[in-house]
Design a protein around this motif. Structure first.
Motif, PDB file in Angstrom:
ATOM      1  N   LEU A   1      -3.327  -4.005  -1.200  1.00 54.00           N
ATOM      2  CA  LEU A   1      -3.523  -5.666  -2.074  1.00 54.00           C
ATOM      3  C   LEU A   1      -3.127  -5.436  -3.350  1.00 54.00           C
ATOM      4  CD1 LEU A   1      -3.198  -8.527  -1.285  1.00 54.00           C
ATOM      5  CD2 LEU A   1      -5.663  -8.586  -2.288  1.00 54.00           C
ATOM      6  N   LEU A   2      -2.012  -5.615  -4.019  1.00 55.19           N
ATOM      7  CA  LEU A   2      -1.857  -5.581  -5.440  1.00 55.19           C
ATOM      8  C   LEU A   2      -2.207  -7.018  -5.920  1.00 55.19           C
ATOM      9  CD1 LEU A   2       1.663  -4.199  -5.571  1.00 55.19           C
ATOM     10  CD2 LEU A   2      -0.424  -2.764  -6.338  1.00 55.19           C
ATOM     11  N   ALA A   3      -2.973  -7.266  -7.148  1.00 52.55           N
ATOM     12  CA  ALA A   3      -3.384  -8.263  -7.715  1.00 52.55           C
ATOM     13  C   ALA A   3      -3.111  -8.249  -9.190  1.00 52.55           C
ATOM     14  CB  ALA A   3      -4.861  -8.822  -7.303  1.00 52.55           C
ATOM     15  N   SER A   4      -2.630  -9.491  -9.750  1.00 49.92           N
ATOM     16  CA  SER A   4      -2.779  -9.542 -11.100  1.00 49.92           C
ATOM     17  C   SER A   4      -3.493 -10.893 -11.380  1.00 49.92           C
ATOM     18  CB  SER A   4      -1.513  -9.423 -11.912  1.00 49.92           C
ATOM     19  OG  SER A   4      -0.522 -10.668 -11.357  1.00 49.92           O
ATOM     20  N   ASP A   5      -3.132 -11.489 -12.639  1.00 50.04           N
ATOM     21  CA  ASP A   5      -3.579 -12.845 -13.151  1.00 50.04           C
ATOM     22  C   ASP A   5      -2.519 -13.869 -12.591  1.00 50.04           C
ATOM     23  OD1 ASP A   5      -5.967 -11.944 -14.177  1.00 50.04           O
ATOM     24  OD2 ASP A   5      -5.419 -11.996 -16.399  1.00 50.04           O
TER      25      ASP A   5
ATOM     26  N   ARG B   1      -0.022 -13.055  -9.791  1.00 45.65           N
ATOM     27  CA  ARG B   1       0.461 -13.150  -8.219  1.00 45.65           C
ATOM     28  C   ARG B   1      -0.427 -11.981  -7.642  1.00 45.65           C
ATOM     29  NH1 ARG B   1       4.375 -11.904 -11.463  1.00 45.65           N
ATOM     30  NH2 ARG B   1       5.220 -14.006 -11.313  1.00 45.65           N
ATOM     31  N   THR B   2      -0.387 -12.103  -6.272  1.00 44.00           N
ATOM     32  CA  THR B   2      -0.676 -11.054  -5.353  1.00 44.00           C
ATOM     33  C   THR B   2       0.311 -10.771  -4.569  1.00 44.00           C
ATOM     34  OG1 THR B   2      -1.655 -12.622  -3.864  1.00 44.00           O
ATOM     35  CG2 THR B   2      -3.117 -11.678  -5.405  1.00 44.00           C
ATOM     36  N   ALA B   3       0.320  -9.337  -3.964  1.00 47.77           N
ATOM     37  CA  ALA B   3       1.378  -8.951  -3.068  1.00 47.77           C
ATOM     38  C   ALA B   3       0.271  -8.012  -1.904  1.00 47.77           C
ATOM     39  CB  ALA B   3       2.285  -8.127  -3.753  1.00 47.77           C
TER      40      ALA B   3
END
Length: 166
Positions: free
Chosen positions: A63-67, A69-71
Protein backbone atom coordinates in the motif's frame (compact mmCIF):
# COMPACT_ATOMS: atom_id res chain seq x y z
CA UNK A 1 -22.99 1.09 -3.54
CA UNK A 2 -24.63 0.95 -6.95
CA UNK A 3 -22.89 -0.60 -9.94
CA UNK A 4 -23.25 0.22 -13.61
CA UNK A 5 -21.19 -1.18 -16.47
CA UNK A 6 -19.82 0.55 -19.54
CA UNK A 7 -19.08 -2.21 -22.06
CA UNK A 8 -17.72 -2.31 -25.57
CA UNK A 9 -14.77 -3.32 -27.64
CA UNK A 10 -11.41 -1.58 -27.52
CA UNK A 11 -11.51 1.75 -29.34
CA UNK A 12 -15.27 2.20 -28.96
CA UNK A 13 -14.95 5.18 -26.60
CA UNK A 14 -15.70 3.68 -23.19
CA UNK A 15 -13.07 5.70 -21.34
CA UNK A 16 -13.99 8.90 -23.16
CA UNK A 17 -17.66 8.43 -22.29
CA UNK A 18 -16.80 7.87 -18.61
CA UNK A 19 -14.52 10.91 -18.65
CA UNK A 20 -17.36 13.01 -20.04
CA UNK A 21 -20.13 11.81 -17.68
CA UNK A 22 -18.06 11.93 -14.46
CA UNK A 23 -18.20 15.74 -14.06
CA UNK A 24 -21.98 15.69 -14.56
CA UNK A 25 -22.41 12.91 -12.01
CA UNK A 26 -20.20 14.80 -9.54
CA UNK A 27 -22.17 18.01 -10.17
CA UNK A 28 -25.28 16.12 -9.03
CA UNK A 29 -23.57 15.36 -5.74
CA UNK A 30 -22.66 11.75 -6.46
CA UNK A 31 -19.42 10.24 -5.25
CA UNK A 32 -18.36 7.97 -8.12
CA UNK A 33 -15.59 5.38 -8.35
CA UNK A 34 -14.37 3.64 -11.49
CA UNK A 35 -13.08 0.13 -11.98
CA UNK A 36 -11.30 -0.30 -15.30
CA UNK A 37 -10.42 -3.72 -16.63
CA UNK A 38 -7.49 -4.06 -18.99
CA UNK A 39 -6.24 -7.08 -20.87
CA UNK A 40 -2.72 -5.65 -20.83
CA UNK A 41 -0.22 -6.13 -18.05
CA UNK A 42 0.59 -2.87 -16.31
CA UNK A 43 2.63 -1.58 -13.41
CA UNK A 44 2.33 1.84 -11.78
CA UNK A 45 5.41 1.11 -9.69
CA UNK A 46 8.98 1.84 -10.77
CA UNK A 47 11.79 -0.72 -10.71
CA UNK A 48 14.19 -0.08 -7.86
CA UNK A 49 11.75 1.86 -5.65
CA UNK A 50 11.06 0.46 -2.16
CA UNK A 51 7.52 -0.63 -3.01
CA UNK A 52 8.68 -2.38 -6.18
CA UNK A 53 11.45 -4.11 -4.24
CA UNK A 54 8.95 -5.36 -1.64
CA UNK A 55 6.71 -6.82 -4.36
CA UNK A 56 9.66 -8.41 -6.12
CA UNK A 57 10.72 -9.95 -2.82
CA UNK A 58 7.34 -11.67 -2.51
CA UNK A 59 4.94 -9.26 -0.79
CA UNK A 60 1.33 -10.15 -1.61
CA UNK A 61 0.38 -6.47 -1.48
CA UNK A 62 1.98 -3.08 -0.97
CA UNK A 63 0.00 0.00 0.00
CA UNK A 64 1.54 3.28 -1.15
CA UNK A 65 0.31 6.33 0.74
CA UNK A 66 0.95 10.05 0.47
CA UNK A 67 -0.91 13.08 1.77
CA UNK A 68 -2.82 13.19 -1.56
CA UNK A 69 -3.63 9.60 -2.56
CA UNK A 70 -3.14 5.93 -1.89
CA UNK A 71 -2.55 3.00 -4.20
CA UNK A 72 -2.89 -0.63 -3.25
CA UNK A 73 -0.71 -2.85 -5.41
CA UNK A 74 -1.89 -6.43 -5.12
CA UNK A 75 -0.08 -9.31 -6.76
CA UNK A 76 -2.57 -11.80 -8.15
CA UNK A 77 0.07 -14.31 -9.22
CA UNK A 78 -1.91 -16.00 -12.01
CA UNK A 79 -5.29 -15.74 -10.24
CA UNK A 80 -7.28 -12.91 -11.82
CA UNK A 81 -9.42 -10.97 -9.33
CA UNK A 82 -13.18 -11.29 -9.37
CA UNK A 83 -15.19 -8.11 -9.88
CA UNK A 84 -16.93 -8.71 -6.55
CA UNK A 85 -13.57 -8.78 -4.74
CA UNK A 86 -12.51 -5.53 -6.41
CA UNK A 87 -15.77 -3.84 -5.44
CA UNK A 88 -15.16 -4.83 -1.83
CA UNK A 89 -11.81 -3.00 -1.88
CA UNK A 90 -13.31 0.35 -2.86
CA UNK A 91 -14.00 3.07 -0.30
CA UNK A 92 -17.67 3.98 0.19
CA UNK A 93 -19.28 5.74 -2.76
CA UNK A 94 -22.67 6.22 -4.38
CA UNK A 95 -21.89 4.66 -7.75
CA UNK A 96 -19.21 2.49 -9.33
CA UNK A 97 -18.80 2.68 -13.07
CA UNK A 98 -17.27 -0.57 -14.30
CA UNK A 99 -15.40 -0.27 -17.58
CA UNK A 100 -14.83 -3.59 -19.24
CA UNK A 101 -15.92 -6.79 -17.53
CA UNK A 102 -18.36 -7.06 -20.41
CA UNK A 103 -19.33 -10.62 -19.49
CA UNK A 104 -20.39 -9.74 -15.91
CA UNK A 105 -24.08 -9.93 -15.04
CA UNK A 106 -24.43 -6.25 -14.13
CA UNK A 107 -26.60 -3.57 -15.77
CA UNK A 108 -24.65 -2.09 -18.66
CA UNK A 109 -24.56 0.47 -21.39
CA UNK A 110 -22.86 -0.71 -24.58
CA UNK A 111 -20.58 1.81 -26.28
CA UNK A 112 -20.32 1.18 -30.01
CA UNK A 113 -18.72 3.11 -32.86
CA UNK A 114 -19.23 2.21 -36.51
CA UNK A 115 -15.55 2.85 -37.32
CA UNK A 116 -14.39 -0.05 -35.13
CA UNK A 117 -16.29 -2.51 -37.37
CA UNK A 118 -16.87 -4.72 -34.31
CA UNK A 119 -20.09 -6.66 -33.74
CA UNK A 120 -22.73 -5.48 -31.30
CA UNK A 121 -22.64 -7.02 -27.82
CA UNK A 122 -26.29 -6.44 -26.85
CA UNK A 123 -27.92 -9.24 -28.82
CA UNK A 124 -26.06 -11.78 -26.67
CA UNK A 125 -26.19 -9.92 -23.34
CA UNK A 126 -29.51 -9.35 -21.59
CA UNK A 127 -27.76 -7.04 -19.08
CA UNK A 128 -27.18 -4.39 -21.75
CA UNK A 129 -30.02 -1.94 -21.24
CA UNK A 130 -29.15 0.49 -24.05
CA UNK A 131 -26.42 1.46 -26.47
CA UNK A 132 -24.45 4.67 -26.81
CA UNK A 133 -23.56 4.79 -30.47
CA UNK A 134 -22.95 6.93 -33.52
CA UNK A 135 -25.05 4.55 -35.62
CA UNK A 136 -28.48 2.98 -35.26
CA UNK A 137 -28.34 -0.78 -34.54
CA UNK A 138 -30.21 -3.14 -36.86
CA UNK A 139 -31.95 -4.89 -33.99
CA UNK A 140 -34.27 -3.02 -31.61
CA UNK A 141 -32.70 -1.56 -28.47
CA UNK A 142 -32.83 1.86 -26.86
CA UNK A 143 -30.09 4.02 -28.43
CA UNK A 144 -28.58 7.27 -27.17
CA UNK A 145 -26.24 9.26 -29.38
CA UNK A 146 -22.70 8.76 -28.15
CA UNK A 147 -22.24 12.54 -27.86
CA UNK A 148 -25.48 13.19 -25.92
CA UNK A 149 -23.62 13.29 -22.61
CA UNK A 150 -26.42 14.85 -20.56
CA UNK A 151 -28.89 12.20 -21.76
CA UNK A 152 -26.32 9.44 -21.14
CA UNK A 153 -25.75 10.76 -17.62
CA UNK A 154 -29.49 10.78 -16.95
CA UNK A 155 -29.76 7.21 -18.25
CA UNK A 156 -26.94 6.00 -16.00
CA UNK A 157 -28.49 7.70 -12.96
CA UNK A 158 -31.98 6.40 -13.74
CA UNK A 159 -30.85 2.82 -14.32
CA UNK A 160 -28.04 2.49 -11.79
CA UNK A 161 -29.46 4.29 -8.78
CA UNK A 162 -32.92 2.75 -9.06
CA UNK A 163 -31.54 -0.80 -8.74
CA UNK A 164 -30.90 -2.68 -5.50
CA UNK A 165 -27.54 -2.08 -3.85
CA UNK A 166 -24.74 -4.54 -4.63
Amino acid sequence: MKIFGIAGYSGSGKTTLIERVLPLLAARGLKVSVIKHTHHDFDIDRPGKDSWRAREAGAAAVLLASDHRTALLTEHRDTPPLLEDLLNKLPPCDLVLVEGYKREAIPKLEVHRAETAKPWLFPDDQNILAVASDVEPRQPIFRIDIDAISQLTDFIIDHALSRPTA
